[in-house]
Scaffold this active site. Structure first.
Site, PDB file in Angstrom:
ATOM      1  N   ASP A   6       0.860  -1.166   0.000  1.00 56.27           N
ATOM      2  CA  ASP A   6       0.000   0.000   0.000  1.00 56.27           C
ATOM      3  C   ASP A   6       0.903   1.224   0.000  1.00 56.27           C
ATOM      4  O   ASP A   6       2.057   1.167   0.413  1.00 56.27           O
ATOM      5  CB  ASP A   6      -0.927  -0.017   1.226  1.00 56.27           C
ATOM      6  CG  ASP A   6      -2.098   0.942   1.037  1.00 56.27           C
ATOM      7  OD1 ASP A   6      -2.912   1.040   1.944  1.00 56.27           O
ATOM      8  OD2 ASP A   6      -2.168   1.597  -0.030  1.00 56.27           O
TER       9      ASP A   6
ATOM     10  N   GLY B 282      -0.612   6.504   2.048  1.00 62.59           N
ATOM     11  CA  GLY B 282      -1.592   7.555   2.339  1.00 62.59           C
ATOM     12  C   GLY B 282      -2.488   7.178   3.502  1.00 62.59           C
ATOM     13  O   GLY B 282      -2.664   7.918   4.454  1.00 62.59           O
TER      14      GLY B 282
ATOM     15  N   ASP C 192      -7.744  -7.439   1.500  1.00 55.41           N
ATOM     16  CA  ASP C 192      -6.763  -7.437   2.598  1.00 55.41           C
ATOM     17  C   ASP C 192      -7.445  -6.867   3.835  1.00 55.41           C
ATOM     18  O   ASP C 192      -8.340  -6.007   3.710  1.00 55.41           O
ATOM     19  CB  ASP C 192      -5.542  -6.574   2.235  1.00 55.41           C
ATOM     20  CG  ASP C 192      -5.751  -5.128   2.658  1.00 55.41           C
ATOM     21  OD1 ASP C 192      -6.446  -4.399   1.923  1.00 55.41           O
ATOM     22  OD2 ASP C 192      -5.272  -4.740   3.753  1.00 55.41           O
TER      23      ASP C 192
HETATM   24  C1  LIG Z   1      -9.658  -1.127   7.272  1.00 56.10           C
HETATM   25  N1  LIG Z   1     -10.288  -0.319   6.281  1.00 56.10           N
HETATM   26  C2  LIG Z   1      -9.569   0.224   5.259  1.00 56.10           C
HETATM   27  N2  LIG Z   1     -10.111   1.080   4.370  1.00 56.10           N
HETATM   28  C3  LIG Z   1      -9.097   1.438   3.543  1.00 56.10           C
HETATM   29  C4  LIG Z   1      -9.073   2.353   2.474  1.00 56.10           C
HETATM   30  C5  LIG Z   1      -7.843   2.594   1.823  1.00 56.10           C
HETATM   31  C6  LIG Z   1      -7.754   3.587   0.767  1.00 56.10           C
HETATM   32  O1  LIG Z   1      -8.747   4.255   0.395  1.00 56.10           O
HETATM   33  N3  LIG Z   1      -6.536   3.803   0.208  1.00 56.10           N
HETATM   34  C7  LIG Z   1      -5.426   3.082   0.592  1.00 56.10           C
HETATM   35  N4  LIG Z   1      -4.263   3.358  -0.017  1.00 56.10           N
HETATM   36  N5  LIG Z   1      -5.472   2.126   1.557  1.00 56.10           N
HETATM   37  C8  LIG Z   1      -6.664   1.885   2.210  1.00 56.10           C
HETATM   38  C9  LIG Z   1      -6.700   0.949   3.277  1.00 56.10           C
HETATM   39  C10 LIG Z   1      -5.485   0.174   3.724  1.00 56.10           C
HETATM   40  C11 LIG Z   1      -5.526  -1.201   3.097  1.00 56.10           C
HETATM   41  N6  LIG Z   1      -4.497  -2.072   3.618  1.00 56.10           N
HETATM   42  C12 LIG Z   1      -7.923   0.755   3.933  1.00 56.10           C
HETATM   43  N7  LIG Z   1      -8.256  -0.010   5.037  1.00 56.10           N
END
Ligand SMILES: CNc1nc2cc3c(=O)[nH]c(N)nc3c(CCN)c2[nH]1
Length: 376
Positions: free
Chosen positions: A92, A95, A271
């Protein structure tokens, strides 16, 4: 990177596929264990392969950049060489981690400035910079630099945030397409759809992302506190626009119920930290339902943790023993519980895959969800 769709479910958008990378094949639908700082917490690489049967794991740009840092990772020849995981890795872009970890972040057009949650040092993440960082980490799949729009938020903020994420995506693509992979194997870049839970913004964002014609696409901005129904409506809307011949990755999701629902809506990759985080608190996902192992009722239950799941930890250790370890705060407790939950999550997506191939996923989903989400 190639994605081949194999079977499709006649009564839903569910499908199975194979994603081929330079570090091997991934069978979808797939769950990706989160290995934030270069390790899936409390689990050995060999256990990830042999017990969990993990096919791809996640790393995080934010954590790895801060510790061990880019020079160590570069000298090691990338994260695969550093931690010995020779299968696919997705990172990831940082951000979300800055948003959730560093309360001193400032978002500007150029990028996000923040103070390290480790030592307070000042840093800036820009689209170009996180492309370079992910090149150095060496992930097979790199994520674009985005802002995960907080929930709930005003329409105006959601639009401004989405538009900046789109400008950042253009900068990521330019940087990615003009820099080489560092360690001799190919890397690919997935863009991320935002737009909060506003229908028109989600459509705009999905269209903008689809126009980039990348090898896979992610849905971001969900699992941030919105009601499940909002999540499902958004996924359905976005998946109708994202190309169906490319993998769709739903970021940060979720419970077994969320995952089965999203598979039915055409999602291929997931994930979530839930399996490992819940494990450390003694909340186990099992083929019979959810168990809070610290509960009195397991005190003298000497039956295996999860006979039907198979795998070493789930069949070798008893519920009573694991309860004892968790209550004693023994490290082994976290290790066993993490193995149980991760093995369960990979088992769940494998079951879904078999049901899709068998043509009865939609029917199977309802009964299975009810059983798995019941609290024992
Ligand atoms: C636990 N909920 C959650 N919503 C996410 C949204 C993003 C998201 O909108 N963008 C990014 N880059 N990562 C997200 C993640 C981390 C994923 N490992 C999220 N995790």
């Amino acid at each position: 990177m190639q994605f081949t769709i194999q079977a499709t479910d006649p009564e839903s958008k569910a499908r199975t596929g194979v994603l081929s990378t330079d570090h091997g094949l991934i069978e979808t639908p797939i769950f990706m264990p989160v290995g934030t700082a270069g390790t899936v917490k409390a689990v050995h690489q060999r256990e990830l392969v042999e017990d969990v049967r993990a096919e791809i794991i996640l790393g995080n740009t934010y954590h790895l950049y801060l510790r061990p840092g880019l020079s160590v990772l570069e000298k090691a020849g990338g994260l695969h060489r550093f931690n010995g995981w020779n299968r696919p890795i997705l990172t990831d872009s940082g951000g979300y981690q800055v948003y959730s970890l560093s309360n001193t972040r400032k978002i500007k057009e150029d990028g996000v400035t923040f103070k390290s949650h480790i030592d307070g040092s000042k840093h800036i993440f820009t689209p170009e910079g996180v492309m370079d960082i992910q090149r150095t980490i060496g992930a097979d799949i790199m994520m674009a630099f985005d802002e995960c729009t907080p929930y709930p938020c005003e329409y105006g903020y959601a639009r401004t945030s989405m538009e900046m994420t789109h400008r950042w995506l253009t900068r990521c693509i330019e940087r990615f397409d003009s820099t080489p992979a560092k360690y001799g194997y190919q890397q690919t870049l997935f863009p991320i759809v935002q737009g909060s839970t506003y229908k028109d913004l989600r459509q705009q964002s999905a269209e903008f992302v689809a126009e980039q014609q990348r090898e896979g696409n992610a849905i971001g901005g969900l699992a941030v506190g919105e009601p499940a129904e909002e999540m499902y409506k958004t996924i359905e809307l976005v998946n109708a626009i994202l190309p169906s011949d490319k993998p769709r990755y739903l970021m940060g999701v979720g419970t077994p119920e969320n995952i089965l629902e999203a598979i039915a809506l055409g999602v291929d990759m997931f994930d979530c930290v839930m399996p490992t985080r819940n494990a450390r608190h003694g909340v186990l996902f099992t083929t019979q339902g959810i168990i809070n192992i610290k509960n009195e009722r397991w005190k003298d239950d000497f039956s295996p943790i999860d006979e039907e799941l198979g795998g070493y930890a789930s069949t070798f250790y008893s519920k009573a023993y694991l309860r004892h370890l968790m209550r004693s705060e023994e490290i082994l407790g976290a290790q066993i519980a993490s193995l149980q939950n991760l093995t369960f999550y990979l088992w769940l997506v494998k079951q879904a895959r078999q049901q899709i191939i068998g043509g009865n996923f939609a029917k199977w989903k309802g009964a299975m969800t009810k059983k798995l989400m019941q609290r024992l």
